[in-house]
Scaffold this motif. Sequence first.
Motif, PDB file in Angstrom:
ATOM      1  N   LYS A   1       0.876  -1.174   0.000  1.00  9.92           N
ATOM      2  CA  LYS A   1       0.000   0.000   0.000  1.00  9.92           C
ATOM      3  C   LYS A   1       0.910   1.219   0.000  1.00  9.92           C
ATOM      4  CE  LYS A   1      -3.965   0.272   2.107  1.00  9.92           C
ATOM      5  NZ  LYS A   1      -4.974   0.171   1.074  1.00  9.92           N
ATOM      6  N   MET A   2       0.495   2.240  -0.761  1.00 11.06           N
ATOM      7  CA  MET A   2       1.265   3.479  -0.822  1.00 11.06           C
ATOM      8  C   MET A   2       0.330   4.663  -0.674  1.00 11.06           C
ATOM      9  SD  MET A   2       4.082   2.868  -3.830  1.00 11.06           S
ATOM     10  CE  MET A   2       5.194   4.159  -3.266  1.00 11.06           C
ATOM     11  N   GLN A   3       0.867   5.694  -0.059  1.00  2.49           N
ATOM     12  CA  GLN A   3       0.187   6.983  -0.012  1.00  2.49           C
ATOM     13  C   GLN A   3       1.181   7.991  -0.541  1.00  2.49           C
ATOM     14  OE1 GLN A   3      -1.491   8.032   3.749  1.00  2.49           O
ATOM     15  NE2 GLN A   3      -2.230  10.000   3.018  1.00  2.49           N
ATOM     16  N   ASP A   4       0.726   8.797  -1.481  1.00  3.14           N
ATOM     17  CA  ASP A   4       1.616   9.695  -2.196  1.00  3.14           C
ATOM     18  C   ASP A   4       2.718   8.830  -2.817  1.00  3.14           C
ATOM     19  OD1 ASP A   4       0.076  11.945  -1.449  1.00  3.14           O
ATOM     20  OD2 ASP A   4       1.086  11.967   0.498  1.00  3.14           O
ATOM     21  N   ASP A   5       3.955   9.058  -2.473  1.00  2.00           N
ATOM     22  CA  ASP A   5       5.041   8.273  -3.072  1.00  2.00           C
ATOM     23  C   ASP A   5       5.734   7.361  -2.057  1.00  2.00           C
ATOM     24  OD1 ASP A   5       6.630   7.474  -5.253  1.00  2.00           O
ATOM     25  OD2 ASP A   5       8.220   8.874  -4.715  1.00  2.00           O
ATOM     26  N   LYS A   6       5.089   7.146  -0.901  1.00  2.00           N
ATOM     27  CA  LYS A   6       5.738   6.340   0.139  1.00  2.00           C
ATOM     28  C   LYS A   6       4.949   5.068   0.441  1.00  2.00           C
ATOM     29  CE  LYS A   6       8.219   9.984   2.445  1.00  2.00           C
ATOM     30  NZ  LYS A   6       8.597  10.581   3.705  1.00  2.00           N
ATOM     31  N   VAL A   7       5.697   4.006   0.717  1.00  2.00           N
ATOM     32  CA  VAL A   7       5.081   2.747   1.136  1.00  2.00           C
ATOM     33  C   VAL A   7       4.518   2.943   2.538  1.00  2.00           C
ATOM     34  CG1 VAL A   7       5.502   0.314   1.682  1.00  2.00           C
ATOM     35  CG2 VAL A   7       6.668   1.379  -0.273  1.00  2.00           C
ATOM     36  N   THR A   8       3.233   2.626   2.706  1.00  2.00           N
ATOM     37  CA  THR A   8       2.587   2.778   4.006  1.00  2.00           C
ATOM     38  C   THR A   8       2.256   1.437   4.656  1.00  2.00           C
ATOM     39  OG1 THR A   8       0.415   2.978   2.950  1.00  2.00           O
ATOM     40  CG2 THR A   8       1.609   5.038   3.466  1.00  2.00           C
ATOM     41  N   ASP A   9       2.191   0.372   3.858  1.00  2.00           N
ATOM     42  CA  ASP A   9       1.960  -0.952   4.426  1.00  2.00           C
ATOM     43  C   ASP A   9       2.550  -1.990   3.486  1.00  2.00           C
ATOM     44  OD1 ASP A   9       1.214  -2.765   6.355  1.00  2.00           O
ATOM     45  OD2 ASP A   9      -0.947  -2.469   6.103  1.00  2.00           O
ATOM     46  N   TYR A  10       2.917  -3.126   4.068  1.00  2.00           N
ATOM     47  CA  TYR A  10       3.626  -4.159   3.336  1.00  2.00           C
ATOM     48  C   TYR A  10       3.400  -5.487   4.026  1.00  2.00           C
ATOM     49  CZ  TYR A  10       7.728  -6.984   1.988  1.00  2.00           C
ATOM     50  OH  TYR A  10       8.554  -7.974   1.559  1.00  2.00           O
ATOM     51  N   ALA A  11       3.220  -6.523   3.231  1.00  2.00           N
ATOM     52  CA  ALA A  11       3.196  -7.885   3.745  1.00  2.00           C
ATOM     53  C   ALA A  11       3.729  -8.794   2.648  1.00  2.00           C
ATOM     54  CB  ALA A  11       1.792  -8.306   4.156  1.00  2.00           C
ATOM     55  N   ALA A  12       4.269  -9.930   3.038  1.00  2.00           N
ATOM     56  CA  ALA A  12       4.807 -10.862   2.052  1.00  2.00           C
ATOM     57  C   ALA A  12       4.669 -12.300   2.539  1.00  2.00           C
ATOM     58  CB  ALA A  12       6.271 -10.550   1.775  1.00  2.00           C
TER      59      ALA A  12
END
Length: 160
Positions: free
Chosen positions: A55-66
């Motif tokens: 998930k990204m907001q603007d140009d930054k990663v805000t959430d991540y899972a793998a």
Amino acid sequence: MLRPRWVMNMVNELYNKAILTLAGNIERSGRLTDPDATVFLDSPLCGSRITVDIKMQDDKVTDYAAEVKACALGQAASAIMAKHVIGQTRPQLREVAEAMRAMLKNHAKPPAGEWCELEVLQPVADYKARHGSVMLPFEAVLKAVDEIAAKRAAADPIDG
């Protein structure tokens, strides 16, 4: 069964305590419920696989899972990615991926700053067959953030 000395040297060099500790402690495992992008990649040479949700907001990663199905080296790289990916921009992620690729292919210095922990993977440079597994989380994350950027550009072609 006796193993050739070169096999034991590789095992001791690559699968050291730091790598095994990282591999056994991957944060952000699993899946996101509503990601902006999902990418599945595999490394045909070694069989490692990863599914990344971002998930990204603007140009930054805000959430991540793998979800990671890889050897200890791929798991260690994934663990380091999970620790540092939040808050990163596309250019920052591309920079660290390029630094990792250079470290593996050209014996360049490891990434610096908050990514300095990737130094633990320096011995992989001497084992080309392991490069794919180590690079998998970087390639998957880059593909995901590029997909998000492309979707946003298509939705707003004037600003994109």
